[in-house]
Each structure stands twice: as structure tokens, then as C-alpha cells.
Motif scaffolding. Structure first.
Motif, mmCIF file in Angstrom:
data_model
loop_
_atom_site.group_PDB
_atom_site.id
_atom_site.type_symbol
_atom_site.label_atom_id
_atom_site.label_comp_id
_atom_site.label_asym_id
_atom_site.label_seq_id
_atom_site.Cartn_x
_atom_site.Cartn_y
_atom_site.Cartn_z
ATOM 1 N N HIS A 333 111.683 26.154 21.590
ATOM 2 C CA HIS A 333 112.454 28.105 20.609
ATOM 3 C C HIS A 333 110.991 28.932 20.694
ATOM 4 N N SER A 334 110.465 28.329 21.480
ATOM 5 C CA SER A 334 109.126 29.213 21.424
ATOM 6 C C SER A 334 109.336 30.341 22.133
ATOM 7 N N ALA A 335 109.891 31.319 22.568
ATOM 8 C CA ALA A 335 110.032 32.794 23.266
ATOM 9 C C ALA A 335 110.088 32.845 21.405
ATOM 10 N N ARG A 336 111.509 32.254 21.073
ATOM 11 C CA ARG A 336 111.705 33.478 19.279
ATOM 12 C C ARG A 336 111.138 33.715 18.507
ATOM 13 N N ARG A 337 110.006 32.012 18.724
ATOM 14 C CA ARG A 337 108.500 32.342 18.090
ATOM 15 C C ARG A 337 107.653 32.920 18.324
ATOM 16 N N LYS A 338 107.795 33.613 19.706
ATOM 17 C CA LYS A 338 107.123 34.288 19.555
ATOM 18 C C LYS A 338 107.596 35.488 19.427
ATOM 19 N N ALA A 339 108.765 35.745 19.877
ATOM 20 C CA ALA A 339 108.716 37.439 19.050
ATOM 21 C C ALA A 339 109.358 37.816 17.163
ATOM 22 N N SER A 340 109.176 35.734 16.716
ATOM 23 C CA SER A 340 109.513 36.347 15.458
ATOM 24 C C SER A 340 108.023 36.457 15.025
ATOM 25 N N GLU A 341 106.445 35.830 15.779
ATOM 26 C CA GLU A 341 105.640 36.860 15.197
ATOM 27 C C GLU A 341 105.181 38.012 15.474
ATOM 28 N N LYS A 342 105.725 38.492 16.585
ATOM 29 C CA LYS A 342 105.576 40.204 16.914
ATOM 30 C C LYS A 342 105.733 41.103 15.702
ATOM 31 N N LYS A 343 107.507 40.455 15.486
ATOM 32 C CA LYS A 343 107.427 41.250 14.528
ATOM 33 C C LYS A 343 107.429 41.456 13.069
ATOM 34 N N ILE A 344 107.475 40.027 12.821
ATOM 35 C CA ILE A 344 105.986 40.446 11.709
ATOM 36 C C ILE A 344 104.665 41.494 11.768
ATOM 37 N N ALA A 345 103.961 40.891 13.088
ATOM 38 C CA ALA A 345 102.862 41.788 13.026
ATOM 39 C C ALA A 345 103.168 42.749 13.195
ATOM 40 N N ASP A 346 104.476 43.740 13.628
ATOM 41 C CA ASP A 346 104.323 44.722 13.856
ATOM 42 C C ASP A 346 105.071 45.204 13.040
ATOM 43 N N ILE A 347 105.158 44.528 11.473
ATOM 44 C CA ILE A 347 106.348 44.710 9.686
ATOM 45 C C ILE A 347 104.420 44.702 8.670
ATOM 46 N N LEU A 348 103.419 43.880 9.619
ATOM 47 C CA LEU A 348 102.680 44.269 9.143
ATOM 48 C C LEU A 348 101.356 45.254 8.728
ATOM 49 N N SER A 349 101.576 45.626 10.028
ATOM 50 C CA SER A 349 100.404 46.880 11.296
ATOM 51 C C SER A 349 101.115 47.909 10.407
ATOM 52 N N ALA A 350 102.799 48.101 10.208
ATOM 53 C CA ALA A 350 103.302 49.650 9.970
ATOM 54 C C ALA A 350 102.919 49.674 8.781
ATOM 55 N N GLU A 351 102.570 49.034 7.536
ATOM 56 C CA GLU A 351 103.113 49.218 6.130
ATOM 57 C C GLU A 351 102.097 50.044 5.354
ATOM 58 N N PRO A 352 101.123 49.732 6.680
ATOM 59 C CA PRO A 352 99.645 50.528 5.719
ATOM 60 C C PRO A 352 99.886 51.997 5.484
ATOM 61 N N ALA A 353 100.669 52.729 6.662
ATOM 62 C CA ALA A 353 101.315 53.977 7.375
ATOM 63 C C ALA A 353 102.276 54.505 5.932
ATOM 64 N N GLU A 354 102.444 53.299 5.715
ATOM 65 C CA GLU A 354 103.650 53.967 4.821
ATOM 66 C C GLU A 354 103.362 53.972 3.225
ATOM 67 N N ASP A 355 102.353 53.882 2.612
ATOM 68 C CA ASP A 355 101.213 53.764 1.565
ATOM 69 C C ASP A 355 101.277 54.704 1.333
ATOM 70 N N ASP A 356 101.682 55.188 -0.422
ATOM 71 C CA ASP A 356 101.859 56.387 -1.437
ATOM 72 C C ASP A 356 100.206 56.685 -1.419
ATOM 73 N N ALA A 357 99.775 57.595 -1.936
ATOM 74 C CA ALA A 357 98.600 57.906 -2.621
ATOM 75 C C ALA A 357 98.034 56.316 -3.336
ATOM 76 N N LEU A 358 98.773 55.628 -4.792
ATOM 77 C CA LEU A 358 97.917 54.656 -5.155
ATOM 78 C C LEU A 358 98.102 53.451 -4.707
ATOM 79 N N ARG A 359 99.435 53.059 -3.421
ATOM 80 C CA ARG A 359 99.222 52.012 -2.963
ATOM 81 C C ARG A 359 97.701 52.090 -1.976
ATOM 82 N N LYS A 360 97.761 53.073 -1.790
ATOM 83 C CA LYS A 360 96.766 53.122 0.167
ATOM 84 C C LYS A 360 95.098 53.020 -1.278
#
Length: 535
Positions: A333-360
């Protein structure tokens, strides 16, 4: 074993020691002094707290950090009512706390005669927030009550137990038989269900692993399953640390966020271990998982509600996950694992852009805290804005290192819970994450920490308000009221308790203050304010 001429109160201490109890939190009073007679010659360390609420939270913090029962002594009447809030928290969050209280005499209980500390039903009050309540009438009842409590802690969902000892009983000759009973083991999974679960997971297109507080001892097996399947891992707040927060498959706690909900909805099979999947996990009572759900839990009632399981396994999470791992067929399931890891990384990298002033702002502060605390640090957090943010964005790397009052949602939990955790894990750094209002619920326990020279790192976020409540009022169109206050001088107050105190004026100085606190000979209150970010 107690000699026959010893009192029941004395024999109780020896029995607790034989069950492995090494620490008791409490306050001696005129009604429970017989429980203290044998402590000076016992190996048990008694911690004198400043309030019964502190005793309960310390026992809870000790239990969460160690996995062993936390034990506390209290007195009749107000001692019990003071400790009921911590017991409610440990009941809600499945923490094994054993509260032992004195009570009025067997012959004079609740008769309305104006006795000291009298209640109409002390046992009835305790029953509302404990899983086991026992009123003893004979020495054998005491022995049996202790045995029942430790049997429950060892074999089923861990929740608080309560043992009530009448004053006259405490003085009775103990008699023989004060030895610990063998405790039962946790229930093991049915072999057919294990095979069924392994088949369902192996055939899944998009499996997901979801870990709650009941999986704190099952992280290695859960992580191995996720790696073998290439599946992402989500946790509840109580499940933080079951899998390392920096593992590429681990998203951590995101059940209340759009990203976490999306992962759950996309999954065709969800392996959930050790969580009741409650409102305080999703922060929405109407969110339900309805497809491909495999549930593992010690509580049969949890398996029945509110999310329908395709496979409901009544078992210890660690052993059940070990068995599922062993039953999974070999597959690539190496292909699925690679896709899951990318999905997690993308979510984490996108989160700060969604922060309001307090969360930032809080994200910057939390990043400094995380970078300067060792990975193994145990952190007790409170109901406060900085901890709410940390529940999601603060990575935790080891089991039993994130202690948060999830279900009952009690202010003031963090400071005494952190003290209890430090007594339970003296070789680990322990930090407290708390707000300026919440700390005032239990700030008297600074005296306990200072007395024992505990190198506790108290990270207090001071916004001079009930910040979360104020923001909720604004969001609901309510004119903010009763949410601002005049705070004490926390620096002077900490020093009055003989604690170290710092008030960083920048993020750099916050990092330096944490470094000094880690090496300090005693507790350090680090007062953090929004003004740090301008320094």
C-alpha cells in the motif's frame, strides 16, 4: 498484613500499599485522622494539598500521566463536595481516581441531628460522578471495597471509585485478611471479530485510524496498522500522543475542523479505538459516522452509541490492535501511504492561511513553547484559549503527555493536575498551560508545588479577560459583559508562594524563560501576554 489489634483506619493504609499505591493526595481533618495514623510508617508518600479540589485534580493528573490509579483522602461533608468537581472530570474523561472519605457514624448517619459535616446522602452525592460507590459497615466491607475498586481499574473502562468509611468503623479492630487480591485482566477481543475487522480493513479503498484516550497504551500497534495500510491517523483530544504528532500519517486532533471531517467522510472504513466519539470530540452533537466503522472499546454502552458500528469489539485497545495487526495480510500500500502523507502535509501547510488574528498569534506562541520543551514533557492544560488552539495545532509526541479536561470542561484543572503528573512522573519535565482566570480557581496549589520544590513550568496566558466567553458573546450578538476583571499582580503572587516568576516581553525572552524554568529548583510561573509579540 495488619495485626488484629490495629484499627481499620490503619489497616486501610497497609492494604493500599499492597495494591501498589505510592502516593496519596489529601488533607487530614478531625473526621479522617484515623486514616492518617499509619501513614508515617508507610512507604506511601502523602501530599498535603491546599484544597480538596486540588487533591482530586492531582489524583487525576497522576492517573493520566502514569496509567495507574490516583488516590485521594477526604473528609465527611464539605471534603466530599469540594472534591466532586474533580471526580466529575475524571468520570467524564475515564480517569482511574480512588476517593476514600470518612462519613458519619454508622448509627447516626443523616438523622438530622446537626452533626458536624452532616449531609442527607453523602453516598448519593458521590454516586452521581463515580462508577463504583461503596459504604463500608464492617472491616470486611473495607477490604472488599478496596478490592472491588482495584478490580474495576484493572479490567474495565477506568472511572473514579468512591469508598465511604464511617467514623466509628475507622476505629474498629481491623482483624485479619488485609492482603491484596489478584486483579482480573482486561477483556480480550473475539477471534472471529478480529478476522472480520482485518478483512474489512484490507479490502478498504480509503481506510482511516481514529484513536481516543482509551488507546493511550496502544499507539505502537495503531501506528503499525496505519503504516501497513497507508491510512491517515486522527485522534481525539484525549488521544493526542497515541501516535507521534510529527509522524507524516498523523493529523492529530482535527475532529472539529473541516479538514478532519472531510477525511472521516471520505474514509470507507474507520478503525476507532478507545473513544466514545462524543459531542466534546466533534463539538457538534449531530455529526455521526455511519459507514464502515470498526469500534474497539472497554465499555459496552459506548459500543452501542451514538455511532453505529459495523464491527463492535469489546476489548482492550492494545491487545485488539495487536491482533488486528497480526491478522492483516501482506500487501503493498505504498502508493496509498504516499498519497495519505501528502494529504496530511497539504492540510497542515494550508492551515495557517485560514487562521484568524487570535489563532495566528497563538500559533506563534505555541511554536516557541513546543520548540523549547523536550519531546517527553507532560503538559496539563486548562479550559483556556491557548489550550483550545493547542488541542489542534500543538503537536504531542508521546502517550500520556497531553492532559486536558475534555468532557466536564473544568476550569482550574491544569495546575493541580500538573502537580499530580509530576509526582507520578518525576523523571519527566512537566508543564502547565493555563489562563489568567482559570488559574485563580486553584492558584493556592502553587503552595503545594513550592513546598515540594517541583520544577513545574506554569505557562499562563494573560489577556486580562474571560477571552473565549467574550468572543462567544460577540459572535452571538451579545454585548460583552461580566468578562473583564481586575487581576492580581501574578508576579508578586507567585513570589509570595516562593515560586519563581517571569514575564517575557518577546517570543525570544519566552524561549529563554522556558529554558531557565526547566533547570529551576522549584516552580516557575511564566506570565505570557499578547504584548510579547510586539517585543
Amino acid at each position: 498484613m495488619s495485626r488484629a489489634e490495629h484499627s481499620t483506619g490503619e489497616a486501610l493504609v497497609g492494604l493500599l500499599e499492597s495494591y501498589g499505591v505510592d502516593t496519596i493526595f489529601g488533607i487530614p481533618g478531625v473526621h479522617n485522622v484515623e486514616m492518617y495514623r499509619a501513614l508515617p510508617r508507610s512507604k506511601i508518600n502523602h501530599v498535603l494539598v491546599r484544597h480538596e479540589q486540588g487533591a482530586g485534580f492531582m489524583a487525576d493528573g497522576y492517573a493520566r500521566a502514569t496509567g495507574k490509579p490516583g488516590v485521594c483522602f477526604t473528609i465527611t461533608g464539605p471534603g466530599l463536595t469540594n472534591i466532586m468537581t474533580p471526580l466529575g472530570q475524571s468520570w467524564s474523561d475515564s480517569s482511574p481516581v480512588f476517593c476514600i472519605s470518612s462519613a458519619l457514624d454508622i448509627t447516626d448517619s443523616a438523622q438530622g441531628r446537626g452533626r458536624l459535616h452532616e449531609m442527607q446522602s453523602q453516598l448519593g452525592a458521590a454516586q452521581t460522578i463515580t462508577d463504583l460507590t461503596v459504604r463500608a459497615y464492617t472491616p470486611q466491607d473495607v477490604r472488599d471495597g478496596v478490592a472491588r475498586a482495584f478490580s474495576a481499574f484493572a479490567s474495565r473502562r477506568p472511572r473514579p471509585a468512591y469508598l465511604e468509611l464511617p467514623l466509628d468503623l475507622l476505629k474498629y479492630p481491623s482483624g485479619p485478611g488485609w492482603t491484596a487480591h489478584k486483579t482480573p485482566k482486561l477483556p480480550q477481543a473475539d477471534a472471529d471479530q478480529i478476522r472480520e475487522a482485518a478483512t474489512l480493513l484490507s479490502n478498504a479503498k480509503s481506510p482511516l485510524v481514529l484513536l481516543g484516550g482509551g488507546a493511550q497504551g496502544a499507539g505502537m500497534a495503531a501506528l503499525a496498522i496505519a503504516e501497513k495500510l497507508g491510512a491517515p491517523i486522527l485522534t481525539t483530544t484525549a488521544g493526542k500522543g497515541t501516535a507521534p504528532g510529527d509522524h507524516p500519517l498523523c493529523l492529530g486532533y482535527r475532529l472539529a475542523s473541516a479538514s478532519g471531517r472531510k477525511l472521516l467522510q471520505e474514509a470507507d472504513v474507520i478503525l476507532c479505538a478507545g473513544s466514545e466519539l462524543s459531542e466534546t470530540d466533534f463539538w457538534e452533537s449531530g455529526f455521526h459516522l455511519s459507514k464502515g466503522l470498526i469500534r474497539i472499546d472497554l465499555d459496552p454502552m459506548v459500543l452501542a452509541r451514538p455511532h453505529a458500528a459495523e464491527i463492535a469489539i469489546l476489548a482492550d485497545a492494545a491487545s485488539a490492535l495487536d491482533c488486528i495487526l497480526a491478522a492483516l495480510p501482506a500487501a503493498d500500500h505504498s502508493a496509498r501511504r504516499k498519497a495519505s502523507e501528502k494529504k496530511i502535509a497539504d492540510i497542515l501547510s494550508a492551515e495557517p492561511a485560514e487562521d484568524d488574528a487570535l489563532r495566528k498569534m497563538l500559533r506563534q506562541v505555541l511554536a516557541v513553547i513546543r520548540a523549547n520543551l523536550p519531546r517527553e514533557t507532560v503538559i496539563a492544560s486548562d479550559m483556556t484559549q491557548i489550550a483550545y488552539a493547542a488541542n489542534e495545532i500543538f503537536p504531542v509526541y508521546e502517550p500520556r503527555t497531553w492532559l486536558h479536561p475534555v468532557g466536564f470542561g473544568t476550569l482550574g484543572f491544569a495546575l493541580p493536575a500538573g502537580i499530580g503528573a509530576k509526582f507520578g512522573t518525576p523523571d519527566k519535565p512537566v508543564a502547565v498551560m493555563i489562563g489568567d482566570y482559570g488559574i485563580q480557581y486553584t492558584i493556592n496549589e502553587l503552595g503545594t508545588a513550592a513546598e515540594h520544590k517541583l520544577p513545574l513550568i506554569i505557562l499562563m496566558w494573560n489577556n486580562d479577560a474571560l477571552g473565549q466567553i467574550r468572543d462567544d458573546m460577540v459572535n452571538k450578538g451579545i454585548q460583552p459583559n461580566a468578562v473583564t476583571l481586575i487581576n492580581p499582580d501574578f508576579q508578586a503572587l507567585a513570589k509570595a508562594y516562593r515560586c519563581n516568576a517571569e514575564k517575557p516581553d518577546s517570543l525570544k525572552s519566552l524561549a529563554e524563560a522556558i529554558g531557565r524554568a526547566l533547570k529551576a529548583d522549584g516552580p516557575t510561573l511564566i506570565e505570557m501576554t499578547p504584548r510579547m509579540l510586539n517585543g
